[in-house]
Design an enzyme around this catalytic site. Structure first.
Site, PDB file in Angstrom:
ATOM      1  N   ARG A 168       0.841  -1.208   0.000  1.00  0.00           N
ATOM      2  CA  ARG A 168       0.000   0.000   0.000  1.00  0.00           C
ATOM      3  C   ARG A 168       0.869   1.248   0.000  1.00  0.00           C
ATOM      4  O   ARG A 168       0.521   2.267  -0.608  1.00  0.00           O
ATOM      5  CB  ARG A 168      -0.942  -0.011   1.209  1.00  0.00           C
ATOM      6  N   CYS A 184      -0.517   6.145   9.160  1.00  0.00           N
ATOM      7  CA  CYS A 184      -0.887   4.880   8.510  1.00  0.00           C
ATOM      8  C   CYS A 184      -2.025   5.191   7.545  1.00  0.00           C
ATOM      9  O   CYS A 184      -2.028   6.234   6.907  1.00  0.00           O
ATOM     10  CB  CYS A 184      -1.275   3.823   9.541  1.00  0.00           C
TER      11      CYS A 184
END
Length: 390
Positions: free
Chosen positions: A178, A236
């Protein structure tokens, strides 16, 4: 004192008092935490709803899990029966990836009591042969805790560019795929904040689901550039698993209380039209041959990616695994019977060596892109390695 505790320490704590036990089971995409709690939990635990109690409603402007307001968080904490002098023990069933959010929030809110986390979570409890309760627990008596906000540092979206430009190290706790943008993103634009470094939260754990040893974590973060005198920040996808990196920094002995969390994280960053996005994996660290030997002596797997002609010219390297750099799919696909058994997991420390940096660098970067979280390559390659023997 470590923020982590073992099952044995939890049992001793329960025999000498009544710690407030909080179950924070939550996973992106489910299954629903309340159902999992009813199916089996540590007796006496209170279920904490991450989406409803550890965050404000999400939006594209604020991110998927904005911090709760002080008033709402205090009301939730009192509903768990939390009093100001309580000792709190938090757990989940996913490596403390969700539980760390509550550990950080309580301290951010100024909770005066002790907050610990059960290393290994529910799985450790079950492996120790301890009983589970099922169904709903009786609602606890309302607590009297008083909570505020802002007792730990945060950085806001407009402050992030300056933080990085001034030399701050921004850690991205999401999976490496990601971060690089190679894995489909649930956010509007794949990739990461420019200047950030990939530090997947899953890399804080060993193969047994417990946290890695403090010295291992300290070396991991040190390799990424973390030091006691450098500004470090964490983000995150939505501000949840970033707290896991903060927890790991604390376990490693760094002063995690000075490390700001970016609460909006990438879900907020990627939703803004004016923020730049970078793609591609983190550059793997380049280490000298002496450091490479030290890591291998401590258990890192050494991968020799030289061609047959290169190995013949320079000489073999004892203990190295010979890797065909044109066939990495077969050799590092965990679904393949051809993979190297020595590379046990994505957390396995790896050192890549070739005849030159031009050969080892692309292989190391490829492995990082596959999700390996502790990969370095050797400056000077095999000649530098052999030079140490002369």
């Amino acid at each position: 004192m470590s923020p982590l505790l073992t099952v044995e320490e939890l049992l001793a704590l329960r025999s000498s008092g009544s710690p407030r036990l909080l179950d924070v089971r939550w996973k992106l995409g489910g299954p629903p935490g309340p159902d999992e709690f009813r199916a089996g939990h540590i007796p006496g635990a209170v279920y904490v709803d991450l989406d409803a109690q550890l965050a404000s409603p999400g939006s594209s402007e604020a991110g998927r899990h904005p911090l709760p307001t002080a008033a709402a968080f205090q009301q939730s904490a009192r509903s768990w029966g939390l009093n100001s002098s309580d000792t709190v023990v938090v757990y989940d069933d996913n490596g403390l990836l969700a539980a760390a959010r509550l550990w950080w929030l309580l301290r951010w809110a100024g909770f005066d009591g002790e907050v610990r986390l059960l290393d290994g979570g529910l799985q450790a409890w079950k492996e120790a042969g301890q009983p589970l309760a099922t169904g709903d627990e009786p609602a606890p008596a309302e607590g009297d805790v008083t909570l505020g906000e802002g007792k730990l540092p945060t950085v806001e979206v407009d402050e992030v560019p300056e933080f990085v430009e001034n030399g701050g190290l921004l850690l991205d706790a999401r999976p490496a795929g990601r971060f690089s943008g190679e894995v489909a993103s649930i956010d509007p634009r794949p990739g990461h904040i420019p200047g950030a470094v990939s530090a997947p939260a899953t890399g804080n754990l060993g193969d047994n689901g417990r946290f890695a040893a403090p010295d291992v974590l300290r070396r991991k973060f040190g390799d990424l550039g973390v030091s006691d005198d450098r500004a470090v920040g964490v983000y995150c996808g939505s501000g949840v698993t970033a707290a896991h990196d903060l927890l790991a920094l604390a376990v490693a002995g760094f002063d995690a209380d000075r490390v700001p969390l970016y609460p909006g994280s990438y879900s907020q960053w990627a939703s803004r039209p004016d923020t730049p996005v970078a793609t591609g994996p983190t550059e793997p660290p380049l280490i000298d041959a002496a450091e490479a030997r030290r890591r291998v002596a401590e258990g890192a797997v050494l991968l020799d990616t030289r061609s047959p002609g290169g190995r013949e010219k320079t000489g073999p390297i004892e203990g190295a695994i010979i890797v065909d750099r044109d066939n990495l799919d077969a050799e590092f696909d965990f679904g393949s019977a051809e993979r190297h058994a020595e590379v046990a997991s994505l957390q396995t420390p790896i050192v890549v060596i070739c005849g030159s940096v031009n050969g080892s660098g692309p292989v190391a970067q490829n492995l990082i892109g596959r999700g390996f979280v502790n990969v370095a390559h050797v400056e000077g390659g095999a000649p530098a390695w052999h030079e140490l023997d002369r």
